[in-house]
Design a protein around this motif. Sequence first.
Motif, PDB file in Angstrom:
ATOM      1  N   LYS A  86       0.841  -1.192   0.000  1.00  0.00           N
ATOM      2  CA  LYS A  86       0.000   0.000   0.000  1.00  0.00           C
ATOM      3  C   LYS A  86       0.879   1.246   0.000  1.00  0.00           C
ATOM      4  N   ARG A  87       0.371   2.303  -0.601  1.00  0.00           N
ATOM      5  CA  ARG A  87       1.139   3.553  -0.689  1.00  0.00           C
ATOM      6  C   ARG A  87       0.965   4.359   0.599  1.00  0.00           C
ATOM      7  N   VAL A  88       1.418   3.781   1.671  1.00  0.00           N
ATOM      8  CA  VAL A  88       1.328   4.388   2.992  1.00  0.00           C
ATOM      9  C   VAL A  88       2.744   4.714   3.455  1.00  0.00           C
ATOM     10  N   HIS A  89       2.944   5.949   3.958  1.00  0.00           N
ATOM     11  CA  HIS A  89       4.267   6.404   4.353  1.00  0.00           C
ATOM     12  C   HIS A  89       4.203   6.996   5.755  1.00  0.00           C
ATOM     13  N   LEU A  90       4.931   6.413   6.672  1.00  0.00           N
ATOM     14  CA  LEU A  90       4.970   6.909   8.041  1.00  0.00           C
ATOM     15  C   LEU A  90       5.888   8.127   8.119  1.00  0.00           C
ATOM     16  N   VAL A  91       5.379   9.199   8.708  1.00  0.00           N
ATOM     17  CA  VAL A  91       6.152  10.426   8.891  1.00  0.00           C
ATOM     18  C   VAL A  91       6.283  10.673  10.390  1.00  0.00           C
ATOM     19  N   ASP A  92       7.493  10.639  10.909  1.00  0.00           N
ATOM     20  CA  ASP A  92       7.698  10.797  12.353  1.00  0.00           C
ATOM     21  C   ASP A  92       7.674  12.279  12.706  1.00  0.00           C
ATOM     22  N   MET A  93       6.474  12.785  12.952  1.00  0.00           N
ATOM     23  CA  MET A  93       6.280  14.210  13.207  1.00  0.00           C
ATOM     24  C   MET A  93       6.531  14.573  14.673  1.00  0.00           C
ATOM     25  N   TYR A  94       6.329  13.626  15.579  1.00  0.00           N
ATOM     26  CA  TYR A  94       6.405  13.924  17.014  1.00  0.00           C
ATOM     27  C   TYR A  94       7.687  14.659  17.411  1.00  0.00           C
ATOM     28  N   PRO A  95       8.876  14.188  17.018  1.00  0.00           N
ATOM     29  CA  PRO A  95      10.096  14.880  17.467  1.00  0.00           C
ATOM     30  C   PRO A  95      10.336  16.228  16.788  1.00  0.00           C
ATOM     31  N   SER A  96       9.545  16.563  15.790  1.00  0.00           N
ATOM     32  CA  SER A  96       9.756  17.817  15.072  1.00  0.00           C
ATOM     33  C   SER A  96       9.300  19.030  15.865  1.00  0.00           C
ATOM     34  N   VAL A  97       8.342  18.838  16.774  1.00  0.00           N
ATOM     35  CA  VAL A  97       7.741  19.950  17.514  1.00  0.00           C
ATOM     36  C   VAL A  97       7.969  19.740  19.007  1.00  0.00           C
ATOM     37  N   ALA A  98       8.510  20.745  19.655  1.00  0.00           N
ATOM     38  CA  ALA A  98       8.779  20.664  21.089  1.00  0.00           C
ATOM     39  C   ALA A  98       7.609  21.214  21.886  1.00  0.00           C
TER      40      ALA A  98
END
Length: 332
Positions: free
Chosen positions: A179-191
Amino acid sequence: MKLAKIIAGALAACAALGAVSAPAAAATPVAIMPLGDSITQGGSIGGYRLDLGAKLRADGRSVDFVGSLSDGPASMPDRDHEGHPGWTIAQIDANVSGWLTRFHPRTILLHIGTNDMYGSDPAGAPRRLSALVDRITNQAPDTDVFVATIIPIRFADQTVRTFNAAIAPDLRAKAAAGKRVHLVDMYPSVAIADLPDGIHPDAAGYSKMATTWYNALKAVPGSIGGDPQPPSGGPCTATPRVVGSWTGGFQGEVTVANTGTAALDGWTVRFTLPDGQSVGQVWGGTASGTGPVTVRNAAYNGALGAGAATTFGFLVSGPGAASLGTATCTSP
């Protein structure tokens, strides 16, 4: 009579010249749907959509944000989205089919689950997200769906961490299944410091989100135009993860898996790092480039039988969070 023929011939020549020299029709913009809750809507500043749109335009990309809602600063060129303040995963799930039918997005940016974290059933949120992603991919199998881990909540950080840890393996399994599913680890991007009310980012926090989305999009060919992505169910997948981190760098690794029915004779993995970061030492592969980074197999691990996998590792140096976005794999 001769003059009339001369004039007619000149007009015909001009018409033909115009037909030849007329510019080709502009390429159709790539339809991108920002999808989620108030963090996608972004208040009066337009959220991450403001800086993400600016980055894509500066990169020469022809994209069009789509959705039934439209807001943000008047100076914002593209204000459409599907960011619904206060909505939960279930509410997005109940409406997404209609939006897919209406707007036909080529790419979806999904950040949802924040309102579930302080609802009556946060433990069930990963299951609900999985069902939502399945609904999208079943209805629109050719759409690239970028699914973010949700950003922190000041008063529910552990609940957020538990949710993010639960969704990551499920999303990677969907990608491994073609499937064309892509995990993006956004959590560490914002403090937490970027969240004035403990939930919603300020302008600096939204700019960080925009950078993470942008890097993830650039790592998937075709998601923002250019070369199309390899067909779903292709010969291999690449699953990145951060192994360890320290001030000014981290260690990462990528697992390459043969998802086809025949043996592979070589593989190539591509991924993008945030600005200012670079790959140093690599083992299990040979690296080149910086945007994106390209890693090709070593002599001893390029041949992968059906269902087999191998892993390469690397060190990254530079400022910013220890985070790896989406990686793509092709063979050879």
